[in-house]
Design a protein around this motif. Structure first.
Motif: not given
Length: 300
Positions: A109-119, A76-85, A55-57
Motif C-alpha cells: 500500500i505504501a508503494e502504491a500510495a507513493s506512486a500517486r503522490g500520497l503518504s 486490500e480491496v479498500v485501498y487497492l481495488g478499482e475505485g478504492g482509496i 471508501p473511495g468517495s
C-alpha cells in the motif's frame, strides 16, 4: 485548512472504529464516513459526519484517510481495488490503516500510495473497546517520519501511547509482537481461573489478589472478570484474534522463527471458534477451559 480542523475520511465504524471516529468528530474535524453496514455509522452521521457510499468517495474529500476494517483482504480491496482509496484520494493526502493486517500488505500500500503522490502509514492499535471509548489506545506506526508528524495530532485524539517504529510495515510487525504476548497471556489467566475454581477458591478474589503482583496484566484485570461474570460480548472478536494469530504465524515462518506458545494459542482458539463462539469476545477462551473442566469432573 489547518490540522486542527482537518477533513478526515473514516472507513470502518465497528466496535472500535465508531468510538475512534467519534473522538475526531468531537474535536471539530470534518468527518466523512463509510461502513459496510450503514447502520453502524448512523450515530456519527446524526452527530454531523457526512455519509459516503464507498471508501473511495469518502477518500476523495479528505486530507487524511483512516481505515479500521476486518481482514487483510478487506484492507486490500479498500485501498487497492478499482475505485478504492489509493486511486481516489487527493494528492498529498495521508492514508492511515489502523486495521491489524499483514506487514507485507502495508508495504504494498505504501508503494502504491507513493506512486500517486500520497503518504501511507500502517498504524494498528491495541486497547480494545475500552481503550477506544476512553481514547487510551496504543498506536503502533510504520511509515515515513514526515507523514507520522502530520498525523500525530489525530493519533493523540484516539490514543495515549503513540510510537513510530520504522518504515512501512513496522507498525504491523509491532502489533504482531503485541498479539503474540496477548495470546499466551489469555491462556495464562484462563488456566489460573479454572485452577482456582477447582481448588475451591473464589476465582474473582484470586484475580484481585494476583492481579496486584507479577501475574498482573491488562487481560487479567479487564477480560477475566468479564468472563467470570458470563459477559462474552466482543471488545475484540475471537474471529479477529484468530486472523491476527494467523498473520503472526505466517510472518514468523517467513523469518524462520518457531513460536510454540503462539501455535498452541491458535489451536485452542480454533476450538473456541469451532464451538460456535467466534463472534464472542476473546475472553470466551474461558468457556473452552470450563467445558474441559466439566468433562474432567464427569470422568472422575
Amino acid at each position: 485548512m489547518s490540522q486542527n480542523t482537518s477533513s478526515i475520511a473514516f472507513v470502518g465504524t465497528g466496535v472500535m472504529g465508531r468510538s475512534m471516529a467519534g473522538h475526531l468528530l468531537a474535536a471539530g474535524h470534518r468527518l466523512h464516513v463509510h461502513n459496510r453496514t450503514p447502520a453502524r455509522a448512523q450515530a456519527l452521521v446524526d452527530a454531523g459526519a457526512v455519509w459516503h457510499d464507498s471508501p473511495g468517495s469518502a477518500a476523495a474529500e479528505a486530507e487524511f484517510v483512516i481505515t479500521i476494517v476486518g481482514y487483510p483482504s478487506d484492507v486490500e480491496v479498500v485501498y487497492l481495488g478499482e475505485g478504492g482509496i489509493v486511486e481516489r484520494a487527493r494528492r498529498g493526502a495521508v492514508l492511515i490503516d489502523m486495521t491489524t493486517s499483514s506487514p507485507a500488505l502495508a508495504r504494498r500500500i505504501a508503494e502504491a500510495a507513493s506512486a500517486r503522490g500520497l503518504s501511507a502509514l500502517d498504524a494498528p492499535v491495541s486497547g480494545g473497546d475500552v481503550g477506544a471509548k476512553e481514547a487510551r489506545l496504543v498506536v503502533m506506526v510504520g511509515g515515513e517520519a514526515a507523514a507520522f508528524e502530520r498525523a500525530r495530532p489525530l493519533f493523540e485524539r484516539m490514543g495515549k501511547t503513540i510510537a513510530l517504529l520504522g518504515g512501512p510495515g513496522a507498525g504491523q510487525h509491532c502489533k504482531m509482537s503485541n498479539q503474540i504476548a496477548i495470546a499466551a497471556g489469555m491462556l495464562g489467566w484462563a488456566e489460573a481461573v479454572v485452577y482456582a475454581q477447582k481448588a475451591g477458591l473464589d476465582a474473582s478474589r484470586v484475580l484481585e489478589v494476583i492481579g496486584g503482583g507479577a501475574a498482573g496484566s491488562w487481560s487479567l484485570s479487564n477480560l477475566a472478570p468479564r468472563a467470570l461474570a458470563g459477559n462474552f460480548a466482543p471488545g475484540f472478536y475471537v474471529k479477529h484474534f484468530l486472523k491476527d494469530m494467523r498473520i503472526a504465524i505466517e510472518s514468523a515462518e517467513e523469518m524462520r522463527l518457531d513460536l510454540p506458545g503462539l501455535a498452541l494459542a491458535r489451536r485452542l482458539y480454533d476450538r473456541v471458534a469451532a464451538a460456535g463462539w467466534e463472534d464472542c469476545g476473546t475472553q470466551a477462551i474461558l468457556r473452552l477451559y470450563a467445558a474441559q473442566a466439566g468433562r474432567a469432573d464427569d470422568v472422575s
